[in-house]
Every structure is written in C-alpha cells, then in structure tokens.
Design a protein around this motif. Structure first.
Motif, PDB file in Angstrom:
ATOM      1  N   HIS A   1      19.436  59.120   2.402  1.00 13.05           N
ATOM      2  CA  HIS A   1      18.742  57.910   1.971  1.00 13.05           C
ATOM      3  C   HIS A   1      19.678  57.052   1.167  1.00 13.05           C
ATOM      4  N   GLU A   2      19.989  55.899   1.696  1.00  9.53           N
ATOM      5  CA  GLU A   2      21.039  55.118   1.064  1.00  9.53           C
ATOM      6  C   GLU A   2      20.552  54.280  -0.107  1.00  9.53           C
ATOM      7  N   ASP A   3      19.254  54.069  -0.206  1.00 10.84           N
ATOM      8  CA  ASP A   3      18.778  53.232  -1.302  1.00 10.84           C
ATOM      9  C   ASP A   3      18.403  54.027  -2.538  1.00 10.84           C
ATOM     10  N   ILE A   4      18.720  55.294  -2.555  1.00 10.04           N
ATOM     11  CA  ILE A   4      18.448  56.127  -3.730  1.00 10.04           C
ATOM     12  C   ILE A   4      19.775  56.408  -4.427  1.00 10.04           C
ATOM     13  N   TYR A   5      19.810  56.293  -5.745  1.00 11.47           N
ATOM     14  CA  TYR A   5      21.041  56.512  -6.486  1.00 11.47           C
ATOM     15  C   TYR A   5      20.820  57.504  -7.598  1.00 11.47           C
ATOM     16  N   MET A   6      21.901  58.098  -8.063  1.00 10.55           N
ATOM     17  CA  MET A   6      21.838  58.893  -9.272  1.00 10.55           C
ATOM     18  C   MET A   6      21.369  57.970 -10.389  1.00 10.55           C
ATOM     19  N   ILE A   7      20.750  58.559 -11.405  1.00  7.69           N
ATOM     20  CA  ILE A   7      20.108  57.734 -12.424  1.00  7.69           C
ATOM     21  C   ILE A   7      21.091  56.761 -13.079  1.00  7.69           C
ATOM     22  N   TYR A   8      22.270  57.263 -13.464  1.00  7.58           N
ATOM     23  CA  TYR A   8      23.222  56.391 -14.146  1.00  7.58           C
ATOM     24  C   TYR A   8      23.679  55.287 -13.205  1.00  7.58           C
ATOM     25  N   THR A   9      23.911  55.669 -11.995  1.00  9.05           N
ATOM     26  CA  THR A   9      24.317  54.681 -11.012  1.00  9.05           C
ATOM     27  C   THR A   9      23.225  53.647 -10.806  1.00  9.05           C
ATOM     28  N   LEU A  10      22.033  54.136 -10.795  1.00  9.90           N
ATOM     29  CA  LEU A  10      20.897  53.231 -10.651  1.00  9.90           C
ATOM     30  C   LEU A  10      20.924  52.175 -11.752  1.00  9.90           C
ATOM     31  N   ALA A  11      21.168  52.643 -12.996  1.00  9.46           N
ATOM     32  CA  ALA A  11      21.220  51.714 -14.126  1.00  9.46           C
ATOM     33  C   ALA A  11      22.303  50.678 -13.891  1.00  9.46           C
ATOM     34  N   LEU A  12      23.472  51.161 -13.435  1.00  4.97           N
ATOM     35  CA  LEU A  12      24.581  50.235 -13.191  1.00  4.97           C
ATOM     36  C   LEU A  12      24.217  49.229 -12.110  1.00  4.97           C
ATOM     37  N   MET A  13      23.528  49.704 -11.089  1.00  2.00           N
ATOM     38  CA  MET A  13      23.145  48.824  -9.993  1.00  2.00           C
ATOM     39  C   MET A  13      22.213  47.724 -10.490  1.00  2.00           C
ATOM     40  N   ILE A  14      21.328  48.132 -11.379  1.00  2.00           N
ATOM     41  CA  ILE A  14      20.369  47.153 -11.898  1.00  2.00           C
ATOM     42  C   ILE A  14      21.097  46.118 -12.736  1.00  2.00           C
ATOM     43  N   TRP A  15      22.031  46.598 -13.556  1.00  3.48           N
ATOM     44  CA  TRP A  15      22.834  45.688 -14.390  1.00  3.48           C
ATOM     45  C   TRP A  15      23.610  44.724 -13.496  1.00  3.48           C
ATOM     46  N   LYS A  16      24.163  45.301 -12.465  1.00  5.58           N
ATOM     47  CA  LYS A  16      24.984  44.489 -11.584  1.00  5.58           C
ATOM     48  C   LYS A  16      24.149  43.397 -10.933  1.00  5.58           C
ATOM     49  N   GLU A  17      22.965  43.790 -10.486  1.00 12.49           N
ATOM     50  CA  GLU A  17      22.151  42.830  -9.759  1.00 12.49           C
ATOM     51  C   GLU A  17      21.592  41.742 -10.666  1.00 12.49           C
ATOM     52  N   HIS A  18      21.039  42.153 -11.805  1.00 12.90           N
ATOM     53  CA  HIS A  18      20.310  41.188 -12.613  1.00 12.90           C
ATOM     54  C   HIS A  18      21.143  40.542 -13.701  1.00 12.90           C
ATOM     55  N   MET A  19      21.921  41.370 -14.368  1.00 11.65           N
ATOM     56  CA  MET A  19      22.689  40.829 -15.482  1.00 11.65           C
ATOM     57  C   MET A  19      23.944  40.139 -14.955  1.00 11.65           C
ATOM     58  N   PHE A  20      24.770  40.950 -14.304  1.00 11.59           N
ATOM     59  CA  PHE A  20      26.051  40.428 -13.850  1.00 11.59           C
ATOM     60  C   PHE A  20      25.879  39.370 -12.774  1.00 11.59           C
ATOM     61  N   GLY A  21      24.978  39.684 -11.841  1.00 11.61           N
ATOM     62  CA  GLY A  21      24.742  38.741 -10.759  1.00 11.61           C
ATOM     63  C   GLY A  21      24.311  37.380 -11.293  1.00 11.61           C
ATOM     64  N   GLY A  22      23.576  37.402 -12.355  1.00 16.67           N
ATOM     65  CA  GLY A  22      23.053  36.150 -12.877  1.00 16.67           C
ATOM     66  C   GLY A  22      24.069  35.335 -13.645  1.00 16.67           C
ATOM     67  N   MET A  23      24.984  35.994 -14.332  1.00 19.34           N
ATOM     68  CA  MET A  23      25.866  35.212 -15.198  1.00 19.34           C
ATOM     69  C   MET A  23      27.361  35.426 -14.928  1.00 19.34           C
ATOM     70  N   LYS A  24      27.672  35.997 -13.734  1.00 22.74           N
ATOM     71  CA  LYS A  24      29.072  36.363 -13.530  1.00 22.74           C
ATOM     72  C   LYS A  24      29.997  35.152 -13.570  1.00 22.74           C
ATOM     73  N   ASP A  25      29.573  34.036 -13.015  1.00 20.30           N
ATOM     74  CA  ASP A  25      30.470  32.880 -12.989  1.00 20.30           C
ATOM     75  C   ASP A  25      30.816  32.439 -14.400  1.00 20.30           C
ATOM     76  N   LYS A  26      29.793  32.385 -15.238  1.00 16.11           N
ATOM     77  CA  LYS A  26      30.035  31.947 -16.607  1.00 16.11           C
ATOM     78  C   LYS A  26      30.921  32.936 -17.349  1.00 16.11           C
ATOM     79  N   VAL A  27      30.644  34.229 -17.124  1.00 14.72           N
ATOM     80  CA  VAL A  27      31.443  35.252 -17.821  1.00 14.72           C
ATOM     81  C   VAL A  27      32.910  35.163 -17.402  1.00 14.72           C
ATOM     82  N   ILE A  28      33.129  35.079 -16.106  1.00 11.64           N
ATOM     83  CA  ILE A  28      34.518  35.075 -15.643  1.00 11.64           C
ATOM     84  C   ILE A  28      35.218  33.780 -16.015  1.00 11.64           C
ATOM     85  N   ASP A  29      34.457  32.676 -15.977  1.00  9.47           N
ATOM     86  CA  ASP A  29      35.022  31.419 -16.480  1.00  9.47           C
ATOM     87  C   ASP A  29      35.539  31.610 -17.892  1.00  9.47           C
TER      88      ASP A  29
END
Lengths: 108, 795
Positions: free
Chosen positions: B149-177
C-alpha cells in the motif's frame, strides 16, 4: 751557417745533417705521422652489396659486432667475405669476370 | 490523562481522547514522564487490539484480498489500525495548518526564523509521537507496507509528508526567496545568521524521506533512523530530491545570475586580469566553504561547475587575450593562477597552449635575431641563447603549468621551430640553412671538449654536456650534427687535443643513449682505431733495431687509421726530408709484415712535427706541418730561394707553395723581397730566412696560421656527404626491417622506416621509394607475386 752546398735534396747533404752537428739552422726533433690504411683493392666498393669495402656489408651493419673482412679471388677482384660466401652458394664464379672463384688471399 | 492499564477492552473514544491529550503534550513540547509515555504506548496497543470495539463501525473499503476465515482477527486489528492512522493524520494536519496560519504574513529573516524554529519543534514532537505509536509502526503499518500500500507511511514519515504538503508546499517560494536573499547578502560582504539557512537545508533534506522509504520497504530501519534523528545525508540520493528540485536548482540560477553580473561589472570597471583572477579564486573558495558550512555537500560539484562556467568558461576569451601579455611581462605567478583556473573548465587550456607555443616561438626567434651577426657566429653564444629561451620556458611549464603534457608539447614544438630555422641560420648559404644549427652545436661541443686554457671542471662540463643534449633532442638533422661532430672529433684525436678521454666517452655515451648504437658506431670505431694504433706504434718502436733508430734520428710517432671511419683527408705528396722518408719506410716494412692485403696512405697534411732552431738569437721549438718542415729544412743549405726553386725542391704543387711560404712569412720566420698577396706569386720572388726573428715564447706553433680553411666549402662537402649517407642509412634500415618482418606491405614499411629514422633525420618519401627500388634490384627484397604492394625478404 752552412750555405756552401747548393744541391738541395741530394742524398749526401741530407746524410750530413743526420750527424749530430747541432749548429744547423733547423734540426728535426719529432714527427707525428698520420697514415690511413685501406684494403689493397682495385675497386673500393663490394660489387655484391655495393657498400664500401672498408665498411661492413649491409647485412653485417644490421648485426652489431659482426666481423666483416675482405677476400680476394685469383682474378684479383675483391668482395666482402660474407657477401662472397653467400654468392658462391648459388654460383661459384666471380660476379665480375665469371672466372671460377678461387680465393687468393683474405684480409687481416 | 491515563487509562488504567488493567482495562482490557477500553472504549475506543476514550482511548483516542487519552492519546490526543498525549499528542497535545507532545506537540506543545510539554514534559512527558516515562510513566505517561509507557501508558500512551499501551493505549495504542490497546486500541489496536480492541477488536470488538470497532465491529459496529463502517467497514473499511475493501482494498485487499478476500480475508480468509482464519485471519478474521487480523482483519479487525487492521481495521482498528486504519482508523487510528486516519485520526492521527487528521490531528497532525490540523496542527500544521495552524502553524502555517501564524507564519503566513512573515517574510525575509523573520520568516526564516519562524520556519526553522517551527520545523525543529515539529520534528522533535513528531519523533515523540513516532515513539508513542511504535506499535502501530511495527505491526499494522509494516503489514500494510509489506502488502504494497503506497499511501501508508511510517508515523514519522507521515508527519513529514504532512509538513511537506501543507507547510512547505504553502510557503516554499517565500522561504527559499528569503534563503537566497540571505546568501546574496553574505556574498556582498554582510554577516548573516547561517543557522537559518542550514536549518532550512536540513529540513529540505529530511523532507526527501518519502521517496527513500517507498523505495526501501524496510520500514523499521527508517523508523529507527528517524528515532535516532541520525542525519542520513549520504543514505541515498533520492533523499535529496526535494532539496535538489526545490532549492538547489534555484540556488544555482541565482548564483549564475549573481556572478554573471559581478564578473561583467568587474571586468568593465577594473579590467585588470590579475585582480580578476584573484577575485575568481577567492569566490570559488568561498562558494566551496559555503557548501561545506551550511549547504549540502552534494551541491559542491554543481555549484563549482556553475561558478566555473560563469566566472571562467564564459570569460575564456578574456583569459586568452591576456595570456600573451602576462607571458610578455614574465608574470609567472599570474600565469600559474590562470593555468589553475582554466584547467577547471573543459577545453580551457587549448587556446593557452597555442598561445604559449606562439609566444615561445616568437621569443626564440627574437632572441636569435638579436645575436644574428654576419658570418662569424660564436657557437657558444648561439647555443647559450637557444638554451636560455628553452630553460626559461621549461621552468615556466614545470612551475606554473604543473608540467602539463600539453604545455610541454607546446614547448617542444616551439623549440623545434626556432632551434632549427631562425635568424642565425638564415644568414648561412642557402644549401646549409637547414643544417646550420647542427653545425654550430657540433662546434660548441668541440670548444668544450678541446684542450684550452679555460677548461670547465668535471661537474661543470657534465652539466654543459647535458644541456647540449637538451638542444640536440630538438635538432632535426642529427646526421648533419654527427658529420660535423665526427670531423671535429677526428681533429681532436689526431692532434691529441682532447681535454679528457673520459669526457669524450661520456658524451658519446649520451649520444648513443639518445640515438642508438648505430649513430655512434663510427665515433666508437675512431676511438678504437686510435687505441689499436697506439699499441701498434709501441710495438713498432720495440721492433726497431739500433741502426734504424739512428738513421731516423728523431722521435717518430705514428697513427694508423682505417679509411672509411674517418673524414676524408687531402693526400698531397711532397719530397720528404730524408729522416722522415726512412721513418715511414721502416714502418711500412713492419706493417706489411704484420698485416695482409692492406695499403698505407700517408697524410702529410695532418702530420705534424717539431723543429729546433739554431739560427736565431735564441733557441726555439717550432711546431709545424710536414710541408712547413720540408720547406724550412731547405734553409739548412742556403739562406734564400726563389719561389720557383722552392716548388721544384719540395715537389709540392705550385698552388700550395705560396700558401706555406705565406704562413711562414706571417710567422716572421721567412721574409720576401716582394709583397705576397693571394695565391698568385711570381716564381722569381726571393724568399729568405729572417735572421732577426724573435719571439717571447720558446715553443711556437707555426701550423696554426695555415689552418685557415674555408668553412663554407667544408660545410658544402659535409652537406653533400650527408645526402650520400642518408641513402645508405635508409637502405640499411629497409634491410633491417625486412629481415625481422620477412613480409611487409608498402605503407607499413614506409611508416616504419620514417619512425626508425626519426631520431636521425626526416627522410624524404621519394628517397625511401628509390631505396626500396634499389633494394629490389639488388635482390634483398622482392615484390610478392600475389600482392603487388607486399614486399618479401630474400634471405
């Protein structure tokens, strides 16, 4: 100074100079003579390999330390010894005069 | 919080409440006692194992195979697991969205500060959470993963995925700028908080985790690694994918733009290449440090490539244009720097190599043009000039250009060019221009190896000879050198003028190791000849009877050489004085008894002797040629002769008598009643002994005045002999090759001949063809009957 004898190259006058009468104007003390030896041949070049007889023949030139000397036939023609020994395997005649090949002497 | 651990079948809602309280503490970074921690862990266990509780809930969409009756228990467990997983996911997503909300208006450094702090917190909390849900990781999730099952992750990975999607995904341009802005500040010389950047970079690296985990289904290792918080920088390249795509790409673009602008401005304003190179060097170093300090080391190579591209590759033309100027001004340090910089980029050195070759060639020609002087070129000056240029650039190539083979080749090419054809050789007659260098080099050797007042000591001489070999290497016509060298060498041997036998042998050895046995065989033969002759001379002396000795009445030294190995000598005859003629008579007797089939020819022109005088105020010792001796001895008989009488008495030819007379008049031994100019002398000119002769020295060398041979004519002869010799050398070479190969195609034979002779001279193609023709004629080789271009050796 002796200026009496006018015959310049006469044997007698020269013999007198040989005496140790050391009052002549010039006395010979020393002579460093230079001579060149060559094989006593009529033609300098080996008719078989066309290389000078004083040099090693072509085949010997490609082999260091080869001993390449000269041989004379009865006809007085001369060649490299190694060229000639090669030659008489096919034809026991002098390549120049077609006489039967008899060795007269070899160089030393 | 805390459910009694004894509770066997707890209420799922209650359990989740406990767990979410625990999560709250974790995400608020509150202290969790180990007891509480254990309890939370147990809750997860209980939740997952509480099979009955979930029986009335909606069944999970059927995505897996039909369960077997025996696995009913498992089926339920997995259902519970799934629910817990979803709840957890929702919880973390909520948390992340709230965090994002707080940072939405931030920019620049405050954004970075916020982002990195939040990230650290999140990471820490998520690790705690991962620990609490370890049971879920080990069982339910592991099984899900095992089953693909590819959409299931280890818990820590899951947390990272969520961060990546919502936090990083939302503000990555500004952060990298913000990050890029900060780096730019540093590049412009400001001091910055690098921790912001390294924080973001670490975050980016860690966010790359999902690909890694998906690729590697061993979830346990990933989990434990995450628990340890061990940075897995080198674990896998896939891990860097977020870093690479989101950051590195933009970073490199920014770098490119920054340096493009900077280098353009710098070159326009300053335009100084030295400064520019220093700056580039400094920048490259800085960027490398930057990578090591707070970026990922994987960026090192692409970053260096990017900087090199902008700062060097795109400015190669500037480098190339300045290269010549730096050479001109001998700025070795700058040249070394330029070499190092250009060496970093592809094809960066090509133009520099060409530039170097051109420059050395030009320098060489100019240096020689400065010393080129009418007719009398001093060989020492010539050779030293060649050496100076070569040494200068050899040093440059070794020190500044790191011994780069390409640069060495450029030096070799340039040296070959100016050493063989230059302003000095152009002054020579047309037929000798190609070989003038070889001749001058041979003359210089003669100067060094001849006895003279200012002899270099052993070490000095060795060094000088080694330097000669450097130049020798570049000389095209090595056979011409050999000819001249042989000529001078023979003079040294005959007149015993060699400064040291050891030095002579040493130099012959050098030539031999450079060009092979054949090249020096003639020289060796000459040495051998003189040795054999010395033995022969002493044997002859011992064999002389007393009677003969007194007839000779002088010190008689003899040198017998074999014709062929030595240069040709003129063999004019003359009437010998008696003592001399008897000397050679006795020797000939001795010689013919010893050898067979040999003929001796006396070379009076090269035979020298000594006379003592008794007619002048002082006693002198004259060193003179045989002809001079013969002539002077005539004056034992009378004080004066006409030229006609001298010709008759000496039997010398009428042309050489005036020359010999002139040499003696120049030495003041004789005088004439008329001025003698040139070769035309009237036979009635009266020559008489100069009684007034006086000289400070007792030993006088009269022969020196006669050696005024025409060098040009001598060189012509050498040149002619060279052509003749080349034919023989080519023939011998063909025979040698064919003897070893037995069969060879035409083209292969040509190539091999040229290759084998390359260290002697450059044979002309038609010369080789003619030689092949004559070898066929002489039946050393034949054309193959089947193949027209194949030669066969005839043994």
């Amino acid at each position: 100074m002796s200026t009496t004898d006018v015959t310049v190259t006469s044997e007698d006058s020269q013999k007198k100079t040989a005496n140790p009468t050391e009052n002549r104007p010039f006395v010979l003390k020393k002579w460093n003579a230079l001579a060149i030896w060559a094989w006593d041949v009529e033609c300098d070049t080996c008719a078989i390999c066309r290389v000078h007889l004083m040099e090693e023949c072509l085949r010997c030139q490609s082999e260091p330390n080869a001993d390449c000397f000269v041989v004379w036939g009865d006809c007085n023609h001369s060649f490299h010894h190694c060229c000639m020994s090669q030659w008489i395997r096919q034809n026991n005649r002098c390549p120049l005069c077609q006489q039967d090949w008899v060795v007269q002497r070899t160089g030393k | 919080m805390g459910t009694p651990s004894t509770s066997r079948k707890p209420d799922a809602v209650q359990v989740w409440n406990d767990l979410s309280n625990g999560l709250n503490s974790a995400y608020n970074r509150e202290h969790i006692s180990s007891q509480d921690y254990m309890q939370l862990y147990s809750s997860v266990y209980n939740y997952c194992t509480s099979i009955t509780l979930g029986a009335n809930s909606t069944r999970r969409p059927e995505t897996r195979n039909v369960p077997t009756p025996g696995r009913a228990n498992q089926e339920d467990t997995s259902f519970m697991g799934h629910e817990l997983y979803q709840k957890l996911k929702n919880y973390v997503t909520d948390y992340v969205l709230k965090v994002r909300e707080r940072g939405v208006d931030l920019t620049g450094e405050s954004l970075l500060s916020f982002y990195t702090t939040e990230w650290e917190n999140f990471r820490f909390s998520s690790r705690v959470m991962n620990g609490i849900f370890a049971y879920l990781n080990r069982h339910w999730i592991k099984r899900e993963l095992d089953e693909g099952h590819e959409d299931i992750y280890m818990i820590y990975t899951l947390a990272l995925m969520i961060w990546k999607e919502h936090m990083f995904g939302g503000m990555k341009d500004k952060v990298i700028d913000a990050v890029l802005e900060l780096i730019k500040k540093e590049r412009n010389g400001d001091i910055i908080r690098t921790a912001y950047i390294s924080g973001v970079v670490e975050c980016l690296v860690e966010l790359g985790i999902d690909e890694y985990d998906a690729a590697e289904s061993a979830g346990a290792t990933a989990a434990s690694a995450a628990q340890n918080g061990a940075p897995r920088r080198n674990a896998d390249r896939a891990k860097l994918s977020v870093y690479k795509t989101e950051f590195e790409k933009r970073f490199l673009e920014a770098t490119h733009d920054f340096y493009k602008l900077e280098s353009a401005n710098f070159l326009q304003e300053e335009g100084n290449i030295t400064e520019y190179m220093l700056k580039v060097e400094k920048r490259l170093q800085e960027e490398d440090n930057r990578c090591q300090l707070y970026l990922n080391s994987a960026t090192s190579a692409p970053l260096a490539a990017c900087c090199e591209e902008v700062l060097i590759a795109s400015r190669l033309e500037v480098f190339q244009n300045e290269f010549g100027g730096l050479l001109e001004k001998n700025r070795d340090e700058d040249l070394a720097r330029m070499f190092k910089l250009c060496d970093r980029v592809a094809n960066g050195l090509d133009q520099l190599r060409i530039g170097l070759e051109k420059h050395i060639t030009k320098e060489g020609h100019e240096a020689l043009a400065r010393i080129a002087d009418g007719n009398a070129m001093d060989p020492r000056v010539y050779v030293n000039t060649l050496l100076e240029v070569h040494q200068r650039y050899l040093k440059l190539v070794q020190q500044a250009f790191g011994n780069d083979p390409g640069f060495m080749q450029a030096l070799d090419k340039a040296a070959t060019s100016f050493m063989n054809k230059n302003e000095v050789t152009k002054k020579a007659p047309a037929s000798q221009q190609n070989s003038k260098s070889a001749e001058l080099l041979a003359r210089y050797c003669d100067q060094l190896l001849k006895k003279s007042s200012k002899m270099p000591d052993e070490n000095e001489l060795e060094e000088l000879l080694n330097k000669i070999m450097i130049i020798f290497k570049y000389i095209d016509d090595k056979d011409v050198f050999s000819k001249h060298y042989t000529k001078f060498f023979s003079k040294r041997l005959i007149n015993e003028m060699s400064a040291s036998d050891e030095a002579e042998a040493n130099f012959i050895q050098k030539l031999k190791s450079s060009c092979g046995y054949e090249y020096t065989s003639r020289l060796s033969k000459m040495v051998n000849d003189t040795q054999v002759s010395k033995d022969l001379a002493s044997e002859f002396k011992e064999s002389l009877s007393g009677d003969k000795k007194s007839k000779m009445g002088l010190e008689f030294n003899i040198l017998v050489l074999s014709s062929g190995s030595w240069p040709q000598f003129p063999t004019a005859t003359l009437n010998l004085p008696n003592r001399l003629s008897s000397s050679i008579e006795y020797f000939a007797e001795f010689y013919n008894a010893k050898f067979n089939g040999r003929r001796l020819t006396w070379v009076y022109s090269q035979s020298r002797g000594e006379l003592t005088t008794h007619c002048f105020s002082k006693k002198y010792v004259f060193t003179s040629t045989t002809a001079q001796m013969a002539m002077l001895l005539l004056f034992n008989e009378q004080d004066s002769y006409t030229v006609g009488q001298l010709i008759e008495a000496t039997a010398l030819d009428s042309k050489s008598v005036p020359q010999i007379v002139a040499s003696l008049i120049k030495n003041d031994v004789l005088k004439s009643d008329k001025e003698i100019t040139g070769e035309e002398v009237s036979p009635d000119t009266v020559i008489s002994l100069n009684q007034e002769y006086s000289n400070k020295k007792v030993r006088v060398d009269l022969s020196k005045m006669t050696i005024k041979q025409d060098t040009n004519r001598e060189n012509e002869v050498v040149q002619k002999n060279v052509e003749e010799d080349r034919k023989n050398v080519i023939s011998a070479c063909i025979v040698r090759i064919m003897k070893t190969r037995k069969e060879l195609k035409h083209q292969a034979l040509m190539t091999e001949v040229i290759q084998q002779l390359s260290n002697r001279f450059k044979p002309k193609i038609d010369m080789i063809k003619r030689s092949i023709g004559s070898m066929i004629e002489k039946e050393y080789i034949a054309r193959s009957k089947d193949q027209n271009d194949l030669y066969v050796y005839i043994s």
